[in-house]
Design a protein around this motif. Structure first.
Motif, PDB file in Angstrom:
ATOM      1  N   VAL A   1      10.831  15.751  24.783  1.00 17.84           N
ATOM      2  CA  VAL A   1      10.420  14.708  23.339  1.00 17.84           C
ATOM      3  C   VAL A   1       9.416  15.546  23.007  1.00 17.84           C
ATOM      4  O   VAL A   1       8.482  15.946  23.616  1.00 17.84           O
TER       5      VAL A   1
ATOM      6  N   GLU B 210       7.651  12.200  17.199  1.00 18.24           N
ATOM      7  CA  GLU B 210       8.336  11.900  16.345  1.00 18.24           C
ATOM      8  C   GLU B 210       9.856  11.691  17.008  1.00 18.24           C
ATOM      9  O   GLU B 210      10.205  10.678  16.193  1.00 18.24           O
ATOM     10  N   MET B 211      10.063  12.220  18.014  1.00 19.61           N
ATOM     11  CA  MET B 211      11.763  11.677  18.384  1.00 19.61           C
ATOM     12  C   MET B 211      10.958  10.159  19.354  1.00 19.61           C
ATOM     13  O   MET B 211      12.110   9.172  19.236  1.00 19.61           O
TER      14      MET B 211
ATOM     15  N   HIS C 183      11.252   7.295  16.123  1.00 16.98           N
ATOM     16  CA  HIS C 183      12.846   8.045  15.469  1.00 16.98           C
ATOM     17  C   HIS C 183      13.060   6.241  16.545  1.00 16.98           C
ATOM     18  O   HIS C 183      14.219   5.732  16.423  1.00 16.98           O
ATOM     19  N   PHE C 184      13.706   7.051  17.614  1.00 14.15           N
ATOM     20  CA  PHE C 184      14.128   6.395  18.711  1.00 14.15           C
ATOM     21  C   PHE C 184      13.319   4.795  19.693  1.00 14.15           C
ATOM     22  O   PHE C 184      13.996   4.861  20.716  1.00 14.15           O
TER      23      PHE C 184
END
Length: 193
Positions: A38, A41-42, A45-46
């Motif tokens: 990961v 940003e991931m 975002h999640f």
């Protein structure tokens, strides 16, 4: 954030079920956890739980890892996908301007070389983070040995080895030994962190 540093083997049979999933949800019957690469940003975002992330050292590189549930029969394929993703991620940083360890060592021996250079990055955030890491690393070296810290400062200012010797009024053999020792100390501190 409890960002753990873990050295992982490449054993595809490794059991990751002692970790927690990126979203803290429990495993269902017939599921297991596998690592996934990961980036921040991931994570945002999640809405990943940062306490469940780990930084793995794979060779000389670092990668941010979360854990995701998959069906047990898909575990081997998911782990292969993880390592392929990690290889592609590391390969994305290799450009002609990136300094490999071999080239780093070659340039450490060259009289006209600066010793090392920053790897180029198209991502401004990564470039800024790299500069911060280098600045902190030089500060650590300076606290241990002010002379070595000064040498690294000059290297960052694009001084050649000859210019460093002149600037610090060092004889050739001792100066080269000091430059090499400064780089070795910086490398050691970097990999310890």
């Amino acid at each position: 954030m409890k960002n753990q540093n873990v050295s992982q083997s490449t054993n595809n049979n490794h059991n990751y079920d002692n970790r927690r999933s990126y979203n803290n949800l429990p495993l269902h019957k017939g599921e297991c956890l596998v690592p996934i690469r990961v980036d921040w940003e991931m994570v945002k975002h999640f809405n990943m739980c940062r306490d469940n992330l780990e930084t793995w050292h794979i060779g000389p590189n670092k990668v941010l890892v979360a854990f995701a549930p998959v069906a047990i029969e898909s575990k081997a394929a998911a782990i292969k996908t993880f390592y392929r993703d990690v290889r592609e991620y590391f390969a994305s940083f290799h450009t002609d301007d990136t300094l490999s360890l071999d080239r780093f060592l070659e340039e450490a021996e060259s009289e006209e070389s600066k010793g090392f250079e920053l790897a180029s990055s198209e991502n401004l955030e990564e470039n800024v983070m790299l500069r911060i890491i280098i600045r902190d690393l030089i500060k650590q070296v300076r606290n241990i040995n002010p002379k070595y810290g000064r040498i690294l400062d000059l290297i960052c200012k694009d001084f050649t080895k000859g210019e460093i010797l002149a600037e610090l009024n060092l004889c050739k053999s001792q100066g080269y030994a000091d430059i090499k020792a400064a780089q070795t100390l910086a490398r050691k501190l970097y990999f310890e962190n």
